[in-house]
Design a protein around this motif. Structure first.
Motif, PDB file in Angstrom:
ATOM      1  N   VAL A   4      -5.201   5.520   2.089  1.00  0.00           N
ATOM      2  CA  VAL A   4      -4.385   4.327   1.919  1.00  0.00           C
ATOM      3  C   VAL A   4      -4.943   3.519   0.752  1.00  0.00           C
ATOM      4  O   VAL A   4      -6.122   3.141   0.749  1.00  0.00           O
TER       5      VAL A   4
ATOM      6  N   GLN B 255     -11.776   5.008   0.357  1.00  0.00           N
ATOM      7  CA  GLN B 255     -12.066   5.582   1.662  1.00  0.00           C
ATOM      8  C   GLN B 255     -13.392   5.075   2.223  1.00  0.00           C
ATOM      9  O   GLN B 255     -13.495   4.746   3.407  1.00  0.00           O
TER      10      GLN B 255
ATOM     11  N   GLY C  93      -4.015  11.384   1.058  1.00  0.00           N
ATOM     12  CA  GLY C  93      -4.540  11.087   2.385  1.00  0.00           C
ATOM     13  C   GLY C  93      -5.271   9.778   2.527  1.00  0.00           C
ATOM     14  O   GLY C  93      -5.793   9.476   3.600  1.00  0.00           O
TER      15      GLY C  93
ATOM     16  N   THR D 271      -9.761  14.913   4.364  1.00  0.00           N
ATOM     17  CA  THR D 271      -9.520  13.988   3.254  1.00  0.00           C
ATOM     18  C   THR D 271     -10.138  14.513   1.969  1.00  0.00           C
ATOM     19  O   THR D 271      -9.525  14.439   0.893  1.00  0.00           O
TER      20      THR D 271
ATOM     21  N   THR E  80       0.828  -1.204   0.000  1.00  0.00           N
ATOM     22  CA  THR E  80       0.000   0.000   0.000  1.00  0.00           C
ATOM     23  C   THR E  80       0.862   1.254   0.000  1.00  0.00           C
ATOM     24  O   THR E  80       2.057   1.212   0.262  1.00  0.00           O
ATOM     25  N   LYS E  81       0.214   2.367  -0.297  1.00  0.00           N
ATOM     26  CA  LYS E  81       0.818   3.685  -0.177  1.00  0.00           C
ATOM     27  C   LYS E  81      -0.290   4.657   0.195  1.00  0.00           C
ATOM     28  O   LYS E  81      -1.489   4.302   0.176  1.00  0.00           O
ATOM     29  N   VAL E  82       0.076   5.865   0.524  1.00  0.00           N
ATOM     30  CA  VAL E  82      -0.903   6.906   0.824  1.00  0.00           C
ATOM     31  C   VAL E  82      -0.944   7.874  -0.344  1.00  0.00           C
ATOM     32  O   VAL E  82       0.084   8.438  -0.747  1.00  0.00           O
TER      33      VAL E  82
END
Length: 216
Positions: free
Chosen positions: A13, A48, A11, A151, A6-8
């Motif tokens: 993931v 999200q 805002g 977000t 994963t990465k962000v």
């Protein structure tokens, strides 16, 4: 839920896999900037919502399905059928060629084909439902209040809307003018009736029934 790197992003993931990167590159290459940003925002909103609602799902399928959901609106993916079906066929081939099994490939097809039919898509498998929800949020604000303010700001700052309302309206009106036969049973018809002079939907479900060859 599949475990993937994963990465962000803005805002949120999100999965960080080669296929997600390839899907992003493909969508970016063939899409107008406003349409590409819409696809990415839809993905981020879908991701999200899945996290906030604690929905067990295949995050890579959701990523690819949302990123590719509007490729049927591009000049690179055209054909005689409604844009969602043209896009779904290409998206399914895209993931098959990169190793998706038939079940995951079918989830991609359903996510793209049903992206503008929430009355069905929201009640499909979790992946299809989340794609539909993310797309609906970015298109019309459905579930807007579920996304934290910080977000929402991060997503809009990173991937601005770029006159989304006007640009996508123009896009749908172009479909109405060039392929009206694909609009009789889907939401594109609404744009024709509101914005395109002299538009008449090619047929209706009532006509289809009443003109059938059966006596009763």
């Amino acid at each position: 839920m599949n475990t993937v790197p994963t990465k962000v992003l803005a805002g949120v993931v999100v999965p960080d896999t080669p296929l997600v990167a390839q899907s992003m590159d493909y969508a970016r290459t063939i899409s107008a900037p406003y349409l590409f940003n819409h696809a990415v925002r839809s993905w981020l909103f879908a991701a999200q919502l899945g996290q906030l609602r604690d929905v067990d799902h295949d995050a890579e399928v959701v990523a690819v399905g949302t990123l590719l959901h509007d490729i049927g609106l591009t000049d690179s993916v055209t054909g005689p059928r409604r844009f969602e079906i043209e896009g779904a066929d290409v998206a399914r081939t895209f993931v098959r060629e990169r190793g998706f099994d038939e079940r995951r490939a079918q989830l991609i097809w359903d996510s793209v084909a049903l992206n503008s039919t929430p009355s069905i898509g929201l009640f499909k498998e979790a992946e299809v439902a989340l794609c539909t929800a993310g797309i609906g949020l970015d298109f019309g604000g459905r579930a807007f209040d579920e996304i934290p303010t910080s977000t929402m700001k991060a997503i809009l700052d990173a991937f601005p809307r770029l006159q989304m309302k006007k640009r996508i309206t123009d896009c749908f009106c172009c479909i109405i003018e060039t392929k009206p036969e694909t609009t009789y049973d889907n939401f594109a018809r609404d744009f024709g009736e509101k914005f395109v002079a002299d538009y008449r939907r090619p047929s209706s479900v009532v006509d289809f029934l009443m003109n059938s060859p059966f006596e009763e």
